[in-house]
Design a protein around this motif. Sequence first.
Motif, PDB file in Angstrom:
ATOM      1  N   VAL A 181       0.915  -1.043   0.047  1.00 11.08           N
ATOM      2  CA  VAL A 181       0.200  -0.076  -0.104  1.00 11.08           C
ATOM      3  C   VAL A 181       0.865   1.262  -0.060  1.00 11.08           C
ATOM      4  CG1 VAL A 181      -1.573   1.417   1.471  1.00 11.08           C
ATOM      5  CG2 VAL A 181      -1.992  -0.975   1.205  1.00 11.08           C
ATOM      6  N   THR A 182       1.828   1.152   0.852  1.00 12.77           N
ATOM      7  CA  THR A 182       2.719   2.311   0.697  1.00 12.77           C
ATOM      8  C   THR A 182       3.387   2.722  -0.631  1.00 12.77           C
ATOM      9  OG1 THR A 182       3.417   1.934   3.154  1.00 12.77           O
ATOM     10  CG2 THR A 182       4.676   3.401   2.180  1.00 12.77           C
ATOM     11  N   ILE A 183       3.972   1.643  -1.137  1.00 14.91           N
ATOM     12  CA  ILE A 183       4.574   1.611  -2.430  1.00 14.91           C
ATOM     13  C   ILE A 183       3.659   2.185  -3.418  1.00 14.91           C
ATOM     14  CG2 ILE A 183       5.477   0.243  -4.363  1.00 14.91           C
ATOM     15  CD1 ILE A 183       6.779  -1.461  -2.058  1.00 14.91           C
ATOM     16  N   ALA A 184       2.521   1.731  -3.454  1.00 15.36           N
ATOM     17  CA  ALA A 184       1.363   2.113  -4.367  1.00 15.36           C
ATOM     18  C   ALA A 184       0.935   3.869  -4.101  1.00 15.36           C
ATOM     19  CB  ALA A 184      -0.092   1.355  -4.164  1.00 15.36           C
ATOM     20  N   ALA A 185       0.875   4.103  -2.741  1.00 11.23           N
ATOM     21  CA  ALA A 185       0.842   5.567  -2.540  1.00 11.23           C
ATOM     22  C   ALA A 185       1.825   6.455  -2.979  1.00 11.23           C
ATOM     23  CB  ALA A 185       0.544   5.649  -1.059  1.00 11.23           C
ATOM     24  N   GLN A 186       3.162   5.996  -2.853  1.00 16.33           N
ATOM     25  CA  GLN A 186       4.297   6.607  -3.242  1.00 16.33           C
ATOM     26  C   GLN A 186       4.469   6.906  -4.955  1.00 16.33           C
ATOM     27  OE1 GLN A 186       7.566   4.465  -1.424  1.00 16.33           O
ATOM     28  NE2 GLN A 186       7.669   5.515   0.584  1.00 16.33           N
ATOM     29  N   LYS A 187       3.855   5.781  -5.648  1.00 18.14           N
ATOM     30  CA  LYS A 187       4.095   6.136  -7.045  1.00 18.14           C
ATOM     31  C   LYS A 187       2.991   7.145  -7.376  1.00 18.14           C
ATOM     32  CE  LYS A 187       5.128   1.211  -8.013  1.00 18.14           C
ATOM     33  NZ  LYS A 187       4.525  -0.086  -8.911  1.00 18.14           N
ATOM     34  N   ARG A 188       1.982   7.256  -6.457  1.00 17.99           N
ATOM     35  CA  ARG A 188       0.879   8.333  -6.878  1.00 17.99           C
ATOM     36  C   ARG A 188       1.348   9.420  -6.201  1.00 17.99           C
ATOM     37  NH1 ARG A 188      -0.542   3.529  -7.361  1.00 17.99           N
ATOM     38  NH2 ARG A 188      -1.942   2.974  -8.960  1.00 17.99           N
ATOM     39  N   ASN A 189       2.370   9.767  -5.489  1.00 23.45           N
ATOM     40  CA  ASN A 189       2.861  10.952  -4.708  1.00 23.45           C
ATOM     41  C   ASN A 189       2.004  11.355  -3.753  1.00 23.45           C
ATOM     42  OD1 ASN A 189       4.966  12.896  -4.410  1.00 23.45           O
ATOM     43  ND2 ASN A 189       3.718  14.580  -5.648  1.00 23.45           N
ATOM     44  N   LEU A 190       1.235  10.254  -3.160  1.00 21.16           N
ATOM     45  CA  LEU A 190       0.326  10.820  -1.993  1.00 21.16           C
ATOM     46  C   LEU A 190       1.263  11.103  -0.661  1.00 21.16           C
ATOM     47  CD1 LEU A 190      -2.541   7.885  -2.150  1.00 21.16           C
ATOM     48  CD2 LEU A 190      -2.294  10.093  -3.343  1.00 21.16           C
ATOM     49  N   LYS A 191       0.628  12.048  -0.025  1.00 22.02           N
ATOM     50  CA  LYS A 191       1.475  12.565   1.223  1.00 22.02           C
ATOM     51  C   LYS A 191       1.410  11.401   2.344  1.00 22.02           C
ATOM     52  CE  LYS A 191       0.265  17.528   1.309  1.00 22.02           C
ATOM     53  NZ  LYS A 191      -0.358  18.466   2.511  1.00 22.02           N
ATOM     54  N   GLU A 192       2.636  11.392   2.942  1.00 21.36           N
ATOM     55  CA  GLU A 192       2.937  10.255   4.035  1.00 21.36           C
ATOM     56  C   GLU A 192       1.945  10.174   5.022  1.00 21.36           C
ATOM     57  OE1 GLU A 192       6.429   9.415   7.323  1.00 21.36           O
ATOM     58  OE2 GLU A 192       6.621  10.983   5.830  1.00 21.36           O
ATOM     59  N   SER A 193       1.298  11.489   5.431  1.00 25.95           N
ATOM     60  CA  SER A 193       0.119  11.399   6.280  1.00 25.95           C
ATOM     61  C   SER A 193      -1.042  10.599   5.866  1.00 25.95           C
ATOM     62  CB  SER A 193      -0.405  12.834   6.579  1.00 25.95           C
ATOM     63  OG  SER A 193      -0.631  13.380   5.555  1.00 25.95           O
ATOM     64  N   THR A 194      -1.503  10.654   4.352  1.00 30.70           N
ATOM     65  CA  THR A 194      -2.478   9.933   3.880  1.00 30.70           C
ATOM     66  C   THR A 194      -2.189   8.488   3.919  1.00 30.70           C
ATOM     67  OG1 THR A 194      -2.809  11.786   2.304  1.00 30.70           O
ATOM     68  CG2 THR A 194      -3.775   9.526   1.758  1.00 30.70           C
ATOM     69  N   THR A 195      -0.808   8.114   3.504  1.00 30.61           N
ATOM     70  CA  THR A 195      -0.305   6.691   3.525  1.00 30.61           C
ATOM     71  C   THR A 195      -0.542   6.039   5.039  1.00 30.61           C
ATOM     72  OG1 THR A 195       1.142   7.206   1.640  1.00 30.61           O
ATOM     73  CG2 THR A 195       1.400   5.086   2.794  1.00 30.61           C
ATOM     74  N   LYS A 196      -0.248   6.918   5.872  1.00 31.76           N
ATOM     75  CA  LYS A 196      -0.387   6.362   7.250  1.00 31.76           C
ATOM     76  C   LYS A 196      -1.728   6.092   7.635  1.00 31.76           C
ATOM     77  CE  LYS A 196       4.053   8.039   9.328  1.00 31.76           C
ATOM     78  NZ  LYS A 196       4.682   8.955  10.127  1.00 31.76           N
ATOM     79  N   ALA A 197      -2.639   7.323   7.304  1.00 32.61           N
ATOM     80  CA  ALA A 197      -4.120   7.164   7.472  1.00 32.61           C
ATOM     81  C   ALA A 197      -4.679   5.839   6.948  1.00 32.61           C
ATOM     82  CB  ALA A 197      -4.775   8.328   7.147  1.00 32.61           C
ATOM     83  N   TYR A 198      -4.157   5.586   5.482  1.00 34.86           N
ATOM     84  CA  TYR A 198      -4.858   4.553   5.010  1.00 34.86           C
ATOM     85  C   TYR A 198      -4.492   3.179   5.784  1.00 34.86           C
ATOM     86  CZ  TYR A 198      -6.041   6.706   0.602  1.00 34.86           C
ATOM     87  OH  TYR A 198      -6.731   7.534  -0.368  1.00 34.86           O
ATOM     88  N   CYS A 199      -2.989   2.991   6.333  1.00 37.07           N
ATOM     89  CA  CYS A 199      -2.589   1.838   6.741  1.00 37.07           C
ATOM     90  C   CYS A 199      -3.363   1.582   8.310  1.00 37.07           C
ATOM     91  CB  CYS A 199      -1.261   1.836   7.216  1.00 37.07           C
ATOM     92  SG  CYS A 199      -0.248   1.617   5.439  1.00 37.07           S
ATOM     93  N   HIS A 200      -3.531   2.646   8.879  1.00 36.03           N
ATOM     94  CA  HIS A 200      -4.176   2.757  10.152  1.00 36.03           C
ATOM     95  C   HIS A 200      -5.742   2.375   9.981  1.00 36.03           C
ATOM     96  CE1 HIS A 200      -6.238   4.295  13.811  1.00 36.03           C
ATOM     97  NE2 HIS A 200      -5.111   4.074  14.296  1.00 36.03           N
ATOM     98  N   ALA A 201      -6.257   2.773   9.051  1.00 41.50           N
ATOM     99  CA  ALA A 201      -7.738   2.138   8.590  1.00 41.50           C
ATOM    100  C   ALA A 201      -7.946   0.820   8.247  1.00 41.50           C
ATOM    101  CB  ALA A 201      -8.417   3.272   7.606  1.00 41.50           C
ATOM    102  N   LEU A 202      -6.903   0.254   7.283  1.00 43.04           N
ATOM    103  CA  LEU A 202      -6.908  -1.110   6.898  1.00 43.04           C
ATOM    104  C   LEU A 202      -6.697  -2.055   8.029  1.00 43.04           C
ATOM    105  CD1 LEU A 202      -4.778  -0.625   3.793  1.00 43.04           C
ATOM    106  CD2 LEU A 202      -7.165  -0.939   3.787  1.00 43.04           C
TER     107      LEU A 202
END
Length: 280
Positions: free
Chosen positions: A9-30
């Motif tokens: 999920v983190t790699i996919a988010a980084q490919k799309r240049n999502l913010k680190e805070s967004t990536t952390k929020a995704y993982c926390h919700a998953l």
Amino acid sequence: MYEDIFELVTIAAQKRNLKESTTKAYCHALSPFLNATGKPWQELTIADVDDYLTAKRLMGILPETYNHYYGALRFMYKRVLKLNWDEDEIPRMKRDRSLPTVLSREEVNAILDVTTNLKYKAIFAVMYSGGLRASETTHLHYEDISRSNHFIHIRNTKNRMDRYTILADRTLDILTQYWFQCGRPRNILFPSQTTGEYLDISAVNQVLRRSSERARIPKHVTSHAFRHSFASHLLEAGCDIKYIQALLGHLDPKSTEIYLHVSNKTLLGIKSPFDIQEDS
């Protein structure tokens, strides 16, 4: 057990240049979803997420909370698991569009007057002066304040765009007093006293609640109320809504138009047709 899927999920988010805070929020919700299924992530199906979100909805959670889970799950299913996500079958929850809380100028001043902590007084003044979000204010650096030109430079915002906004003379006076009396910070403008890093937004809201209570303001006041009040007061003063949109950093004009509903109609010069007499 699920570290590998979080990494994907983190790699996919980084490919799309999502913010680190967004990536952390995704993982926390998953995490609660994955624990609830108890299945290896490779065996997840659309039925699993449908059952999970249905259960959440039946629990009566707020649409905002539901959509937070929804966004994270949708991202994982579409971008990592590569499974078909039918938004007609698994829709978002419609949000209630309540009007924002707007403070009067007297209420803003009352909150500042009772806020004895100079750092938080400066934070509140900055939020109202330029319509900043709490996160934007806590991430300000010393060089973002232009004392000569009276503007604030806001970097890497929620919409991934820099912008400039207004620095009021009164706010500059409070900031100057804060800077000289509170350690003369040269990097982060409002560092945490304990860590030296960015101040937590929950601390800002906690102090704001206490100040609102001391000021005897009956409204539900959050840090966003300063941003709403900034926009509403500018509109009432005759500022073009397009300029307000730019100052707030809204990409969609509809986000700014909400202030047409909360501004004082008398100051806007709008009269009810019931008060308009026909020519005799």
